[in-house]
Design an enzyme around this catalytic site. Sequence first.
Site, PDB file in Angstrom:
ATOM      1  N   HIS A  76       0.826  -1.207   0.000  1.00 45.42           N
ATOM      2  CA  HIS A  76       0.000   0.000   0.000  1.00 45.42           C
ATOM      3  C   HIS A  76       0.862   1.260   0.000  1.00 45.42           C
ATOM      4  O   HIS A  76       2.035   1.254   0.414  1.00 45.42           O
ATOM      5  CB  HIS A  76      -0.932   0.013   1.217  1.00 45.42           C
ATOM      6  CG  HIS A  76      -0.197   0.036   2.531  1.00 45.42           C
ATOM      7  ND1 HIS A  76       0.345   1.196   3.075  1.00 45.42           N
ATOM      8  CD2 HIS A  76       0.081  -0.951   3.406  1.00 45.42           C
ATOM      9  CE1 HIS A  76       0.924   0.914   4.224  1.00 45.42           C
ATOM     10  NE2 HIS A  76       0.789  -0.380   4.462  1.00 45.42           N
ATOM     11  N   GLU A 164      -3.003  -6.962   7.341  1.00 45.69           N
ATOM     12  CA  GLU A 164      -1.773  -6.670   8.074  1.00 45.69           C
ATOM     13  C   GLU A 164      -1.647  -7.566   9.308  1.00 45.69           C
ATOM     14  O   GLU A 164      -2.641  -8.073   9.843  1.00 45.69           O
ATOM     15  CB  GLU A 164      -1.783  -5.196   8.501  1.00 45.69           C
ATOM     16  CG  GLU A 164      -0.625  -4.736   9.358  1.00 45.69           C
ATOM     17  CD  GLU A 164       0.729  -4.814   8.667  1.00 45.69           C
ATOM     18  OE1 GLU A 164       1.189  -5.950   8.417  1.00 45.69           O
ATOM     19  OE2 GLU A 164       1.327  -3.753   8.410  1.00 45.69           O
TER      20      GLU A 164
END
Length: 337
Positions: A76, A164
């Site tokens: 990201h 994550e």
Amino acid sequence: MAITFFTFSPAPSKPFLPSKPCSFNSIQCCETSSTAETVKLSQNGHVSFLEKTLYRPPTPTSTPPPRPHRIILVRHGESEGNVDESAYTRIPDPKIALTEKGKAQAQECGRKIRELIEKDGADDWKVYFYVSPYRRTLETLQYLGRAFDRSRIAGMIKEPRIREQDFGNFQDRERMRVEKTVRRLYGRFFYRFPNGESAADVYDRITGFRETLKAAIDNGRFQPPGERSPNMNLVIVSHGLTLRVFLMRWYKWTVEQFEGLNNIGNGEMIVMEKGFGERYSLLVHHTEEELREFGLTNEMLMDQEWQKYAKPGEINYDCPLVNSFFTHFDDEDGCQV
């Protein structure tokens, strides 16, 4: 099958005698007028379900579907947490957003991916996205996706297993600093944050995702009905540690090899591309220098070179790890390292 219908009256009815052999392809009614009516059954009485016709597993004699040309791993863009760690004390991790710089990084990454694919020279190329359901990865995909027309996007899946690593309770900032210091001493892979995950825990859920992905690749799931194009490209938008664990699981890297890897930058990518034998290798797209910077050792690079030429299902019997781990071989064996 011939079915005769009777009209009941005081007179005795005639016995049922089918005049023709039974047929499983039609229902034939006896003549009630000068014309007999035959109703054709195109599917022999079975109801058709669309979801059953979209995919049929390949038979042993059929040609397997083409594998996607490449798997592109994207981290990201820059997030609020990357520039201010205290953001995690105010905002839940899944809701951390991109910065303006992060949005620009994502858009630039999408442009690079499109340029990479267009260099193949194919007209029928498409992309299929897997994305972590966290806000910063979803925003990355939105900005990254601006580089592609609707006709080029085959589909997308929000995949929770590539989220994550869960670091636990971020609200106590000082406690998190202490935990991260302890992790460096203990080891990044096995250390589990209180109320959170270790990289080993991430490895377990990535293993399930990897098996799902592999089955989808083997079954040609990304192809629209009736198409068998070799120019499909998979893009996985996720997080730094998660992507390193994904590569570790895919290539069977050891814990020690994982510990030596470096994070790729925000909005950057690692490309796994098909080699000459249809397996995915990092050395097809990346240079040796790039992979060394990422953290690959000589042994890992040797394996990537093998991956460039090997076929799916083959095993590297000259695995450098075997030769370096078992040190009792004689020099005469040619295996002493």
